[in-house]
Design an enzyme around this catalytic site. Sequence first.
Site, PDB file in Angstrom:
ATOM      1  N   PRO A 103      55.512   3.806 -24.475  1.00  0.00           N
ATOM      2  CA  PRO A 103      56.171   2.599 -25.001  1.00  0.00           C
ATOM      3  C   PRO A 103      56.081   1.455 -23.998  1.00  0.00           C
ATOM      4  O   PRO A 103      56.372   1.625 -22.819  1.00  0.00           O
ATOM      5  CB  PRO A 103      57.627   3.050 -25.195  1.00  0.00           C
ATOM      6  CG  PRO A 103      57.808   4.175 -24.221  1.00  0.00           C
ATOM      7  CD  PRO A 103      56.479   4.866 -24.145  1.00  0.00           C
ATOM      8  N   MET A 104      55.664   0.278 -24.477  1.00  0.00           N
ATOM      9  CA  MET A 104      55.528  -0.909 -23.626  1.00  0.00           C
ATOM     10  C   MET A 104      56.024  -2.121 -24.399  1.00  0.00           C
ATOM     11  O   MET A 104      55.478  -2.438 -25.455  1.00  0.00           O
ATOM     12  CB  MET A 104      54.071  -1.113 -23.198  1.00  0.00           C
ATOM     13  CG  MET A 104      53.520  -0.020 -22.306  1.00  0.00           C
ATOM     14  SD  MET A 104      51.751  -0.224 -21.969  1.00  0.00           S
ATOM     15  CE  MET A 104      51.041   0.395 -23.504  1.00  0.00           C
ATOM     16  N   VAL A 105      57.058  -2.765 -23.895  1.00  0.00           N
ATOM     17  CA  VAL A 105      57.645  -3.909 -24.599  1.00  0.00           C
ATOM     18  C   VAL A 105      56.584  -4.974 -24.835  1.00  0.00           C
ATOM     19  O   VAL A 105      55.888  -5.403 -23.913  1.00  0.00           O
ATOM     20  CB  VAL A 105      58.826  -4.495 -23.798  1.00  0.00           C
ATOM     21  CG1 VAL A 105      59.318  -5.788 -24.426  1.00  0.00           C
ATOM     22  CG2 VAL A 105      59.955  -3.476 -23.733  1.00  0.00           C
ATOM     23  N   CYS A 186      64.155   2.858 -18.760  1.00  0.00           N
ATOM     24  CA  CYS A 186      63.860   1.483 -18.347  1.00  0.00           C
ATOM     25  C   CYS A 186      64.640   1.137 -17.078  1.00  0.00           C
ATOM     26  O   CYS A 186      65.874   1.210 -17.057  1.00  0.00           O
ATOM     27  CB  CYS A 186      64.210   0.494 -19.444  1.00  0.00           C
ATOM     28  SG  CYS A 186      63.840  -1.227 -19.002  1.00  0.00           S
ATOM     29  N   HIS A 253      59.214  10.511 -16.687  1.00  0.00           N
ATOM     30  CA  HIS A 253      58.528   9.587 -15.780  1.00  0.00           C
ATOM     31  C   HIS A 253      58.873  10.035 -14.360  1.00  0.00           C
ATOM     32  O   HIS A 253      60.038  10.041 -13.981  1.00  0.00           O
ATOM     33  CB  HIS A 253      58.995   8.156 -16.022  1.00  0.00           C
ATOM     34  CG  HIS A 253      58.207   7.133 -15.281  1.00  0.00           C
ATOM     35  ND1 HIS A 253      57.865   5.917 -15.853  1.00  0.00           N
ATOM     36  CD2 HIS A 253      57.673   7.123 -14.043  1.00  0.00           C
ATOM     37  CE1 HIS A 253      57.162   5.215 -14.974  1.00  0.00           C
ATOM     38  NE2 HIS A 253      57.037   5.942 -13.869  1.00  0.00           N
ATOM     39  N   ASN A 286      54.695  11.374 -17.413  1.00  0.00           N
ATOM     40  CA  ASN A 286      54.378   9.952 -17.335  1.00  0.00           C
ATOM     41  C   ASN A 286      54.275   9.555 -15.862  1.00  0.00           C
ATOM     42  O   ASN A 286      55.168   9.849 -15.076  1.00  0.00           O
ATOM     43  CB  ASN A 286      55.475   9.153 -18.037  1.00  0.00           C
ATOM     44  CG  ASN A 286      55.163   7.669 -18.167  1.00  0.00           C
ATOM     45  OD1 ASN A 286      56.029   6.874 -18.484  1.00  0.00           O
ATOM     46  ND2 ASN A 286      53.923   7.261 -17.946  1.00  0.00           N
ATOM     47  N   GLY A 287      53.155   8.914 -15.503  1.00  0.00           N
ATOM     48  CA  GLY A 287      52.979   8.443 -14.131  1.00  0.00           C
ATOM     49  C   GLY A 287      51.692   8.927 -13.504  1.00  0.00           C
ATOM     50  O   GLY A 287      51.335  10.104 -13.600  1.00  0.00           O
TER      51      GLY A 287
END
Length: 428
Positions: A103-105, A186, A253, A286-287
Amino acid sequence: MRFRRNLCSSLFTPNPNQKLSNTLLNPFMAGQTLNLSSASPPTNGHDTNDDALCSSEITTPPPSEPLASSLGRPNGHLTGEARIERAWAHWNGLGRPKLIVAPMVDNSELPFRMLCRKYGAQAAYTPMLHSRIFSENEKYRSQEFSTCKEDRPLFVQFCANDPDLLLEAAQKVEAYCDYVDINFGCPQRIAKRGYYGAFLMDNLPLVKSLVEKLANGLNVPVSCKIRIFPDLQDTINYAKMLEEAGCALLAVHGRTRDEKDGKKFRADWKAIKAVREAVRIPVLANGNIRHIEDVWQCMEETGVEGVLSAEPLLENPALFAGYRTAEWVSGHEEICKDGELDQAQLLVEYLNFCEKHPVPWRMIRSHVHKLLGDWFRIHPHVREDLNKQSKLTFEFLYGIVDRLRELNARIPLFVTDDNRNNTSVAQT
């Protein structure tokens, strides 16, 4: 080559001492694209040119049937082993996707998800949606959430700090996705002001109540995306608590809340492995995913079901198909070859998806800068011409690509000999 349409998400500034508050909105889709309202986009005091949809000719009939299959009324009557079995049954039913768009704003909107899917992504998250606004504001819903039948498996992600409002928002999208995801990761200041994301790590009872509310109230499973604590045992306890609350899939993450700079701080794969070994539900990592070799290394070292990639995909949406940017060729020159694909071609394909699935111009502008950043450094006057445009058009953007081609600015994406046979499939 001319193509058209698209839509999706945006950043917001909640009031620090209130429930999640209102913010700016986004537009949406056409043809087979689905959104939740036909309301026109508001201006909200922002640049109306960049907030405007890239197409104004939009017709979106409601779907004749839900895009997602119901799993029966959900986790409420399930406990312990039954919940674990249900979590794995659902994941197995989706084909256990390994390559996932994070997910990326404002950047994981429908056209970008579709581009990444074309080049190997097997699942994707929406941008983070603001649960309070989504539950209360019809215009926000119409602009922030869009999908189509090819956009599966799909995680719809919300930020939240109110269980009732979160459930109300999630119920509006559950028929059109495979997971409703809660953002507990976030780390940005806006999340601190709005009291959501990684800043809920300081209030684990609230975290638990958010997960339980969804797990007991939805027909689709609940997933969570988290960051790690500085102390490994705290992270393990956190993950177990989420599992017990009803989380059916956990994306970890491997950085702490304070480790915001992904280039400065390496993700801790050992912590992710420890979480994977401590819980019984599917776990994603994630990462540190910069090219396809990182994917396989991460999965081997952590034992996770799959990986998420974010920022590297913005520069290289073909990452999962085995392409890598020049930055990641160093040291492998003898096995890396020109993949006969470049970022300008990917931009043209992205614009094609935008013409089919409308989005706000500001999202498109962002992707242009991400994809052509290296090219603009060679020819900054082309970037300056782009920045001067208060109102974008597809013709102008295709013209940008043509100008760079004429200036011989091509920077290829590369493939290794091992991946060369796999990349041709993605381009068909």
